[in-house]
Design a protein around this motif. Structure first.
Motif, short mmCIF file in Angstrom:
data_model
loop_
_atom_site.label_atom_id
_atom_site.label_comp_id
_atom_site.label_asym_id
_atom_site.label_seq_id
_atom_site.Cartn_x
_atom_site.Cartn_y
_atom_site.Cartn_z
N LEU A 237 0.86 -1.18 0.00
CA LEU A 237 0.00 0.00 0.00
C LEU A 237 0.90 1.23 0.00
CD1 LEU A 237 -2.82 1.33 0.33
CD2 LEU A 237 -2.51 1.10 2.80
N HIS A 238 0.65 2.12 -0.96
CA HIS A 238 1.45 3.33 -1.09
C HIS A 238 0.60 4.53 -0.68
CE1 HIS A 238 4.67 1.22 -3.23
NE2 HIS A 238 3.68 0.52 -3.77
N GLU A 239 0.79 4.99 0.56
CA GLU A 239 0.09 6.16 1.10
C GLU A 239 1.06 7.33 1.05
OE1 GLU A 239 -2.86 6.79 2.76
OE2 GLU A 239 -3.70 4.83 3.23
N PRO A 240 0.64 8.49 0.55
CA PRO A 240 1.57 9.62 0.44
C PRO A 240 2.16 10.06 1.78
CG PRO A 240 -0.62 10.23 -0.37
CD PRO A 240 -0.68 8.81 0.05
N ASP A 241 1.41 9.98 2.85
CA ASP A 241 1.90 10.45 4.15
C ASP A 241 2.65 9.38 4.93
OD1 ASP A 241 0.73 12.91 3.61
OD2 ASP A 241 -1.15 12.34 4.57
N ASP A 242 2.32 8.10 4.69
CA ASP A 242 2.90 7.03 5.49
C ASP A 242 3.98 6.23 4.79
OD1 ASP A 242 1.09 7.74 7.47
OD2 ASP A 242 -0.42 6.30 6.78
N GLY A 243 4.12 6.39 3.48
CA GLY A 243 5.09 5.59 2.74
C GLY A 243 4.55 4.20 2.47
N PRO A 244 5.36 3.32 1.89
CA PRO A 244 4.90 1.97 1.54
C PRO A 244 4.72 1.08 2.78
CG PRO A 244 7.20 2.30 0.88
CD PRO A 244 6.72 3.60 1.44
N ILE A 245 3.62 0.31 2.75
CA ILE A 245 3.29 -0.60 3.85
C ILE A 245 2.88 -1.93 3.23
CG2 ILE A 245 1.78 -1.03 5.83
CD1 ILE A 245 1.24 2.05 5.82
N GLU A 246 3.53 -3.03 3.65
CA GLU A 246 3.13 -4.35 3.17
C GLU A 246 1.86 -4.77 3.90
OE1 GLU A 246 5.91 -7.56 2.70
OE2 GLU A 246 7.57 -6.13 2.50
N VAL A 247 0.84 -5.14 3.10
CA VAL A 247 -0.45 -5.50 3.66
C VAL A 247 -1.21 -6.32 2.61
CG1 VAL A 247 -1.55 -3.36 2.90
CG2 VAL A 247 -2.45 -4.53 4.89
N SER A 248 -2.20 -7.10 3.03
CA SER A 248 -2.99 -7.88 2.08
C SER A 248 -3.92 -6.97 1.29
CB SER A 248 -3.83 -8.93 2.83
OG SER A 248 -4.86 -8.28 3.56
N PHE A 249 -4.43 -7.48 0.19
CA PHE A 249 -5.36 -6.73 -0.65
C PHE A 249 -6.58 -6.29 0.17
CE2 PHE A 249 -8.93 -6.73 -3.77
CZ PHE A 249 -8.49 -5.70 -4.59
N ALA A 250 -7.17 -7.22 0.92
CA ALA A 250 -8.35 -6.90 1.73
C ALA A 250 -8.03 -5.82 2.76
CB ALA A 250 -8.88 -8.16 2.41
#
Length: 190
Positions: free
Chosen positions: A72-85
């Motif tokens: 997941l690429h959030e502009p404020d939090d940076g990349p985060i590994e997470v499932s699709f759901a």
């Protein structure tokens, strides 16, 4: 599906499963408006491909958010590994494309659960939800039977309204999102 009868929390997961079966595998582009109050709203475009497990959300006056390759690429939090759901939990707008992944079907961790499912109009299903801690709290979700995509969601005083749904080719490059100021009430097409 059980229409026009009161449901219990334990019915929720089965309802979510039946609604999931309405979806047709495709890449969808959704456009609409998320309204937080009478004066505060933003337009958006979501490009979601459930089979490829990717999505991109472009909002008016905000940086894009996306999910691809398990990140997941959030502009404020940076990349985060997470499932699709789990990636969809962060945005009520994105969840409209895959409503059965919303946290509201009465599973163990869900605060709300469906209490009533009804047909409305020609091709829509209205689901009314109740909060587990406060039965007076209600939210609703309208899902189109033809593709399983939610068209309207009302909860916590906020509304999300999908105005356009179209399929896109897997390799189609979308043009830059252009948002035009709404000039009238968005009429439901149930």
């Amino acid at each position: 599906m059980r229409f026009d009868e009161l449901l219990t929390r334990s019915d929720g997961p089965a309802i979510a499963e039946e609604l999931a079966s309405l979806r047709r595998p495709a890449r969808y582009v959704l456009e609409g408006i998320h309204q937080e109050s009478r004066q505060k709203y933003s337009q958006f475009r979501v490009d979601v491909d459930e089979a490829a497990q990717t999505w991109t959300l472009v909002r008016q006056r905000a940086k894009p958010v996306s999910y691809r390759d398990g990140v997941l690429h959030e502009p404020d939090d940076g990349p985060i590994e997470v499932s699709f759901a789990r990636s969809m939990v962060s945005s009520p707008v994105v969840r409209m494309a895959v409503p059965d992944l919303m946290l509201r079907w009465g599973r163990a961790t869900d605060d709300v659960h469906p209490i009533l499912v009804q047909h409305i109009g020609q091709h829509s299903i209205l689901v009314t939800f109740e909060h587990g801690e406060d039965p007076a709290f209600r939210s609703t979700l309208v899902i189109d039977e033809r593709d399983g995509i939610a068209r309207r969601s009302y909860e916590y005083g906020e509304a999300t309204i999908i105005t356009i749904v179209r399929t896109a080719e897997p390799d189609e490059v979308l043009p830059r999102a252009r948002f035009v100021q709404p000039t009238d009430w968005i009429r439901p097409q149930y």
